[in-house]
Design a protein around this motif. Structure first.
Motif, PDB file in Angstrom:
ATOM      1  N   TYR A  46       0.822  -1.092   0.001  1.00  9.40           N
ATOM      2  CA  TYR A  46      -0.063  -0.074   0.159  1.00  9.40           C
ATOM      3  C   TYR A  46       0.843   1.253   0.052  1.00  9.40           C
ATOM      4  O   TYR A  46       2.077   1.329   0.572  1.00  9.40           O
ATOM      5  CB  TYR A  46      -0.884   0.052   1.251  1.00  9.40           C
ATOM      6  N   ARG A  56      -3.726   5.319   4.780  1.00 10.49           N
ATOM      7  CA  ARG A  56      -4.800   6.280   5.482  1.00 10.49           C
ATOM      8  C   ARG A  56      -6.220   5.745   5.069  1.00 10.49           C
ATOM      9  O   ARG A  56      -7.063   5.873   5.889  1.00 10.49           O
ATOM     10  CB  ARG A  56      -4.734   7.546   4.781  1.00 10.49           C
ATOM     11  N   ARG A  57      -6.489   5.295   4.092  1.00  8.98           N
ATOM     12  CA  ARG A  57      -7.828   4.955   3.718  1.00  8.98           C
ATOM     13  C   ARG A  57      -7.979   3.736   4.438  1.00  8.98           C
ATOM     14  O   ARG A  57      -9.582   3.654   4.753  1.00  8.98           O
ATOM     15  CB  ARG A  57      -7.601   4.464   2.088  1.00  8.98           C
ATOM     16  N   VAL A  58      -7.574   2.985   4.716  1.00  8.12           N
ATOM     17  CA  VAL A  58      -7.534   1.625   5.662  1.00  8.12           C
ATOM     18  C   VAL A  58      -8.387   2.020   6.864  1.00  8.12           C
ATOM     19  O   VAL A  58      -9.386   1.417   7.496  1.00  8.12           O
ATOM     20  CB  VAL A  58      -6.377   0.763   5.836  1.00  8.12           C
ATOM     21  N   TYR A  59      -7.844   3.507   7.591  1.00  9.71           N
ATOM     22  CA  TYR A  59      -8.431   3.744   8.820  1.00  9.71           C
ATOM     23  C   TYR A  59      -9.371   5.052   8.596  1.00  9.71           C
ATOM     24  O   TYR A  59      -9.654   5.652   9.482  1.00  9.71           O
ATOM     25  CB  TYR A  59      -7.186   4.172   9.438  1.00  9.71           C
ATOM     26  N   ASN A  60      -9.809   5.121   7.146  1.00  8.90           N
ATOM     27  CA  ASN A  60     -10.587   6.131   7.221  1.00  8.90           C
ATOM     28  C   ASN A  60     -12.096   5.244   6.994  1.00  8.90           C
ATOM     29  O   ASN A  60     -12.331   4.787   5.848  1.00  8.90           O
ATOM     30  CB  ASN A  60     -10.577   6.986   5.952  1.00  8.90           C
ATOM     31  N   ARG A  61     -12.806   5.672   8.139  1.00 11.73           N
ATOM     32  CA  ARG A  61     -14.177   4.832   8.018  1.00 11.73           C
ATOM     33  C   ARG A  61     -15.254   5.272   6.849  1.00 11.73           C
ATOM     34  O   ARG A  61     -16.082   4.313   6.458  1.00 11.73           O
ATOM     35  CB  ARG A  61     -15.037   4.954   9.250  1.00 11.73           C
ATOM     36  N   GLN A  92     -14.220   5.762   3.769  1.00 13.53           N
ATOM     37  CA  GLN A  92     -13.851   5.381   2.467  1.00 13.53           C
ATOM     38  C   GLN A  92     -13.512   3.752   2.509  1.00 13.53           C
ATOM     39  O   GLN A  92     -12.831   3.333   3.434  1.00 13.53           O
ATOM     40  CB  GLN A  92     -12.524   5.906   1.869  1.00 13.53           C
ATOM     41  N   ALA A 103      -1.206   6.878   0.826  1.00  6.34           N
ATOM     42  CA  ALA A 103      -2.651   7.333   0.545  1.00  6.34           C
ATOM     43  C   ALA A 103      -3.643   6.086   1.023  1.00  6.34           C
ATOM     44  O   ALA A 103      -4.709   6.261   1.481  1.00  6.34           O
ATOM     45  CB  ALA A 103      -2.878   7.862  -0.750  1.00  6.34           C
ATOM     46  N   GLU A 104      -3.067   4.812   0.622  1.00  3.75           N
ATOM     47  CA  GLU A 104      -3.905   3.803   0.607  1.00  3.75           C
ATOM     48  C   GLU A 104      -3.906   3.254   2.166  1.00  3.75           C
ATOM     49  O   GLU A 104      -5.048   2.828   2.706  1.00  3.75           O
ATOM     50  CB  GLU A 104      -3.436   2.475  -0.284  1.00  3.75           C
ATOM     51  N   ALA A 153     -12.097   0.142   0.533  1.00  2.00           N
ATOM     52  CA  ALA A 153     -10.784  -0.126  -0.306  1.00  2.00           C
ATOM     53  C   ALA A 153     -11.215   0.045  -1.626  1.00  2.00           C
ATOM     54  O   ALA A 153     -12.176  -0.320  -2.060  1.00  2.00           O
ATOM     55  CB  ALA A 153     -10.244  -1.700  -0.124  1.00  2.00           C
ATOM     56  N   THR A 154     -10.199   0.635  -2.490  1.00  2.00           N
ATOM     57  CA  THR A 154     -10.169   0.657  -3.744  1.00  2.00           C
ATOM     58  C   THR A 154      -9.952  -0.535  -4.392  1.00  2.00           C
ATOM     59  O   THR A 154      -9.611  -1.452  -3.959  1.00  2.00           O
ATOM     60  CB  THR A 154      -9.326   1.775  -4.431  1.00  2.00           C
TER      61      THR A 154
END
Ligand SMILES: [Zn+2]
Length: 322
Positions: free
Chosen positions: A261, A267-272, A274, A264-265, A276-277
């Motif tokens: 990752y 951070r995305r894991v911990y952004n409720r 967003q 940015a990815e 996963a892409t």
């Protein structure tokens, strides 16, 4: 693809290890350990900024307080090391004992007993110019050689926007628990003898950052296996984190965040907000099916080279995994 890619050095291993991604396509030398802990009570392993907090925010026992702080790497390190030791021991190898043979032990023979139960004497693996065991490499032996993995403290804050998981930070809520130590004498009818307070953090979610001083594939293999082991055995007393386990603290859901990752990815894991892409899903597949096992094979080769009784992993044939 790029010209100056940094590849993994596997020349010291007795088998061919084929990791299909280069070091600079990964978060290495950083490895992020994802942590999800309902309640953590690591004794004196918490340092807070409460003394800097303004008076109206200083309510140590208020779960809504704004107190931030750090969790000591020593607490976390002991937990991780224990997981690493178990991985080697379950594979049939021995691990460096964490203590010096000459130290004072409360129980006589305790060191001797440990040596019969999956440990070798601390540092004995590096005698005679031997390469030493992987535990010795990662966690260090005597003062002259620091461990190859740097264990950073985990900074925490109750305010999510102040948490940067790419720096090894977590959202968590600090408070002091007051517990009463009650008399066990029947005549006292369970009356409290004294108040004890302990520092705890609750609902901790975030990352712990590890940095390898030297990137060897077997180090990654051991850390990955250890974290999986700790997660699978999180409800066992021995594998819990921190000192005060007796009231249910220290059960850790943990995983290695996919090293493929980007920040940015991560951070995305911990952004409720967003999900996963599809790019992250693809990376998960590549990690799971092509990378992870190769790192573990490197660990197996390194361990087998030290301990002649253990089998050297087979060479992979035609992309089939064993
Ligand atoms: Zn050792």
């Amino acid at each position: 693809m790029a010209e100056d890619t940094q590849t993994f050095d596997t020349s010291h291993l007795d088998i061919d290890v084929d990791i299909p991604r280069d070091i600079d396509e990964m978060s290495l030398p950083d490895i992020y350990v994802g942590l999800d802990i309902d309640l953590l009570a690591p004794g004196d392993g918490i340092v807070t900024d409460r003394h800097h907090a303004s008076a109206d925010r200083y309510e140590a026992d208020d779960p809504q307080n704004q107190i931030a702080g750090q969790i000591s790497p020593f607490t976390l390190s002991g937990w991780l090391r224990h997981g690493c030791e178990r991985v080697l021991q379950e594979a049939g190898a021995t691990a460096c004992h964490p203590g010096n043979a000459s130290a004072d032990y409360m129980l006589k023979d305790v060191y001797e007993r440990d040596l019969d139960a999956g440990y070798h004497e601390k540092g004995s693996c590096v005698e005679d110019d031997d390469a030493g065991c992987v535990i010795h490499d990662l966690f260090g032996g005597f003062n002259d050689r620091a461990g190859r993995v740097i264990r950073h403290p985990v900074r925490f804050s109750p305010i999510r926007r102040q948490v940067d998981v790419t720096k090894g930070e977590a959202e968590a809520h600090y408070r002091q628990l007051n517990t009463q130590v009650r008399s066990r004498n029947a005549e006292d009818d369970g009356q409290p003898l004294r108040q004890a307070t302990r520092d705890v953090v609750g609902n901790l979610v975030g990352t712990w950052r590890l940095t390898l001083r030297e990137v060897k594939p077997e180090y990654v293999g051991l850390l990955v296996e250890a974290i999986d082991y700790l997660d699978a055995h999180s409800d066992e007393f021995d594998m819990q984190l921190g000192g005060a386990r007796n009231f249910g603290a220290g059960v850790v859901d943990t995983e290695i965040v996919n090293p493929l990752y980007t920040d940015a990815e991560l951070r995305r894991v911990y952004n409720r907000a967003q999900a996963a892409t599809s790019g992250m899903d693809t990376k998960d597949e590549v990690w799971r099916e092509q990378c992870r096992d190769e790192f573990v094979r490197a660990l197996q080769a390194r361990t087998a080279a030290r301990d002649g009784d253990l089998p050297m992993p087979a060479t992979r044939t035609g992309g089939e995994s064993a």
